[in-house]
Motif scaffolding. Structure first.
Motif, PDB file in Angstrom:
ATOM      1  N   ALA A 166      30.117 110.607 120.941  1.00 21.79           N
ATOM      2  CA  ALA A 166      29.027 111.425 121.494  1.00 21.79           C
ATOM      3  C   ALA A 166      28.637 112.529 120.513  1.00 21.79           C
ATOM      4  CB  ALA A 166      29.441 112.016 122.837  1.00 21.79           C
ATOM      5  N   SER A 167      29.605 113.103 119.816  1.00 21.98           N
ATOM      6  CA  SER A 167      29.322 114.140 118.815  1.00 21.98           C
ATOM      7  C   SER A 167      28.526 113.567 117.639  1.00 21.98           C
ATOM      8  CB  SER A 167      30.621 114.753 118.290  1.00 21.98           C
ATOM      9  OG  SER A 167      31.288 115.450 119.300  1.00 21.98           O
ATOM     10  N   ILE A 168      28.912 112.374 117.193  1.00 21.07           N
ATOM     11  CA  ILE A 168      28.183 111.728 116.090  1.00 21.07           C
ATOM     12  C   ILE A 168      26.753 111.430 116.536  1.00 21.07           C
ATOM     13  CG2 ILE A 168      28.046 109.696 114.604  1.00 21.07           C
ATOM     14  CD1 ILE A 168      31.171 109.583 114.809  1.00 21.07           C
ATOM     15  N   ALA A 169      26.597 110.904 117.753  1.00 23.97           N
ATOM     16  CA  ALA A 169      25.250 110.613 118.270  1.00 23.97           C
ATOM     17  C   ALA A 169      24.423 111.891 118.359  1.00 23.97           C
ATOM     18  CB  ALA A 169      25.349 109.949 119.644  1.00 23.97           C
ATOM     19  N   GLY A 170      25.035 112.974 118.806  1.00 19.72           N
ATOM     20  CA  GLY A 170      24.322 114.250 118.881  1.00 19.72           C
ATOM     21  C   GLY A 170      23.862 114.730 117.520  1.00 19.72           C
ATOM     22  N   MET A 171      24.715 114.567 116.508  1.00 22.27           N
ATOM     23  CA  MET A 171      24.351 114.960 115.142  1.00 22.27           C
ATOM     24  C   MET A 171      23.196 114.112 114.620  1.00 22.27           C
ATOM     25  SD  MET A 171      24.887 113.561 111.939  1.00 22.27           S
ATOM     26  CE  MET A 171      24.799 114.098 110.272  1.00 22.27           C
ATOM     27  N   LEU A 172      23.266 112.791 114.845  1.00 26.37           N
ATOM     28  CA  LEU A 172      22.193 111.905 114.387  1.00 26.37           C
ATOM     29  C   LEU A 172      20.877 112.261 115.069  1.00 26.37           C
ATOM     30  CD1 LEU A 172      24.127 108.506 114.397  1.00 26.37           C
ATOM     31  CD2 LEU A 172      23.444 109.854 112.390  1.00 26.37           C
ATOM     32  N   ILE A 219      17.701 111.091 112.956  1.00 28.55           N
ATOM     33  CA  ILE A 219      18.066 109.835 112.308  1.00 28.55           C
ATOM     34  C   ILE A 219      18.124 108.762 113.395  1.00 28.55           C
ATOM     35  CG2 ILE A 219      19.858 108.589 111.037  1.00 28.55           C
ATOM     36  CD1 ILE A 219      20.688 111.325 109.852  1.00 28.55           C
ATOM     37  N   PRO A 220      17.215 107.776 113.344  1.00 28.47           N
ATOM     38  CA  PRO A 220      17.229 106.725 114.370  1.00 28.47           C
ATOM     39  C   PRO A 220      18.486 105.862 114.254  1.00 28.47           C
ATOM     40  CG  PRO A 220      15.534 106.289 112.721  1.00 28.47           C
ATOM     41  CD  PRO A 220      16.169 107.585 112.360  1.00 28.47           C
ATOM     42  N   PHE A 221      19.043 105.498 115.412  1.00 27.08           N
ATOM     43  CA  PHE A 221      20.249 104.679 115.416  1.00 27.08           C
ATOM     44  C   PHE A 221      20.251 103.760 116.629  1.00 27.08           C
ATOM     45  CE2 PHE A 221      21.352 108.448 117.858  1.00 27.08           C
ATOM     46  CZ  PHE A 221      22.039 107.943 118.953  1.00 27.08           C
ATOM     47  N   GLN A 276      35.774  83.377 106.670  1.00 26.87           N
ATOM     48  CA  GLN A 276      35.595  83.463 108.115  1.00 26.87           C
ATOM     49  C   GLN A 276      34.429  84.403 108.420  1.00 26.87           C
ATOM     50  OE1 GLN A 276      39.234  84.613 109.958  1.00 26.87           O
ATOM     51  NE2 GLN A 276      38.293  85.190 111.869  1.00 26.87           N
ATOM     52  N   ASN A 277      33.723  84.112 109.497  1.00 26.44           N
ATOM     53  CA  ASN A 277      32.658  84.998 109.963  1.00 26.44           C
ATOM     54  C   ASN A 277      33.179  85.827 111.125  1.00 26.44           C
ATOM     55  OD1 ASN A 277      30.972  83.801 108.096  1.00 26.44           O
ATOM     56  ND2 ASN A 277      30.207  82.319 109.542  1.00 26.44           N
ATOM     57  N   TYR A 278      32.618  87.024 111.271  1.00 24.71           N
ATOM     58  CA  TYR A 278      33.052  87.941 112.311  1.00 24.71           C
ATOM     59  C   TYR A 278      31.862  88.382 113.142  1.00 24.71           C
ATOM     60  CZ  TYR A 278      36.960  88.496 109.057  1.00 24.71           C
ATOM     61  OH  TYR A 278      38.009  88.260 108.213  1.00 24.71           O
ATOM     62  N   ILE A 279      32.089  88.595 114.423  1.00 30.82           N
ATOM     63  CA  ILE A 279      31.089  89.262 115.258  1.00 30.82           C
ATOM     64  C   ILE A 279      31.546  90.703 115.367  1.00 30.82           C
ATOM     65  CG2 ILE A 279      30.040  89.445 117.527  1.00 30.82           C
ATOM     66  CD1 ILE A 279      30.372  86.419 117.778  1.00 30.82           C
ATOM     67  N   ALA A 280      30.721  91.603 114.894  1.00 27.02           N
ATOM     68  CA  ALA A 280      31.055  93.024 114.888  1.00 27.02           C
ATOM     69  C   ALA A 280      30.086  93.773 115.788  1.00 27.02           C
ATOM     70  CB  ALA A 280      30.983  93.573 113.470  1.00 27.02           C
ATOM     71  N   LYS A 281      30.560  94.848 116.359  1.00 24.53           N
ATOM     72  CA  LYS A 281      29.719  95.765 117.119  1.00 24.53           C
ATOM     73  C   LYS A 281      29.951  97.154 116.538  1.00 24.53           C
ATOM     74  CE  LYS A 281      29.146  95.395 121.558  1.00 24.53           C
ATOM     75  NZ  LYS A 281      29.424  95.295 123.004  1.00 24.53           N
ATOM     76  N   PRO A 282      29.310  97.430 115.386  1.00 18.98           N
ATOM     77  CA  PRO A 282      29.532  98.739 114.772  1.00 18.98           C
ATOM     78  C   PRO A 282      29.107  99.855 115.722  1.00 18.98           C
ATOM     79  CG  PRO A 282      27.684  97.621 113.750  1.00 18.98           C
ATOM     80  CD  PRO A 282      28.317  96.654 114.685  1.00 18.98           C
ATOM     81  N   THR A 283      29.778 100.974 115.617  1.00 13.48           N
ATOM     82  CA  THR A 283      29.506 102.075 116.526  1.00 13.48           C
ATOM     83  C   THR A 283      28.047 102.497 116.440  1.00 13.48           C
ATOM     84  OG1 THR A 283      31.784 102.777 116.078  1.00 13.48           O
ATOM     85  CG2 THR A 283      30.389 104.285 117.337  1.00 13.48           C
ATOM     86  N   PHE A 284      27.547 102.700 115.232  1.00 11.95           N
ATOM     87  CA  PHE A 284      26.141 103.085 115.043  1.00 11.95           C
ATOM     88  C   PHE A 284      25.535 102.257 113.918  1.00 11.95           C
ATOM     89  CE2 PHE A 284      28.296 106.874 116.614  1.00 11.95           C
ATOM     90  CZ  PHE A 284      27.508 107.233 117.686  1.00 11.95           C
ATOM     91  N   SER A 285      24.401 101.636 114.187  1.00 16.58           N
ATOM     92  CA  SER A 285      23.602 100.969 113.154  1.00 16.58           C
ATOM     93  C   SER A 285      22.424 101.875 112.858  1.00 16.58           C
ATOM     94  CB  SER A 285      23.086  99.614 113.645  1.00 16.58           C
ATOM     95  OG  SER A 285      24.160  98.769 113.964  1.00 16.58           O
TER      96      SER A 285
END
Length: 127
Positions: A17-23, A28-30, A43-52
């Motif tokens: 939440a702090s990172i989102a507030g800073m962005l 900065i769109p995310f 190997q391939n991975y399915i990732a869900k990065p915290t912020f794109s």
């Protein structure tokens, strides 16, 4: 699962939440936790990065201290890089620094500058 609310969005914890507030403060769109496929060598991975961060071609991955990664922090950064994404992998220690927001913003600005420099051209060399 403990979730923290900010601007009617749900974040996994107070650090994200702090990172989102800073962005948001820096305009900065995310996109929060958007799934993507990462192509690895074997190997391939399915990732869900915290912020794109599509404008920056970057990822901010927040990793909780007790969370076990399938690969090391540096291997994760390299995997994102191989998929044409610059990754900043952060943990709670990074957010304990007094000037973490400025440091993160400077790192993102450097990535953005690097991205835009790739498309720059020298007008003197244009035929």
């Amino acid at each position: 699962m403990n979730k923290t609310s900010l601007d009617e969005r749900l974040y996994q914890n107070k650090d994200t939440a702090s990172i989102a507030g800073m962005l948001k403060e820096k305009h900065i769109p995310f996109i929060y936790q958007q799934a993507m496929i990462l192509y690895g060598e074997d190997q391939n991975y399915i990732a869900k990065p915290t912020f794109s961060l599509p404008t920056y071609g970057a990822i901010i991955e927040y990793v909780k201290e007790d969370e076990q990664l399938p690969v090391s922090k540096y291997a994760l950064q390299e995997l994102y890089r191989q998929n044409y994404k610059e990754a900043l992998v952060l943990n709670s220690d990074d957010l304990q620094q007094p000037d973490w927001q400025d440091n993160l913003y400077e790192r993102l600005a450097a990535i953005y500058q690097q991205q835009t420099d790739r498309f720059a051209y020298d007008r003197e060399k244009v035929y």
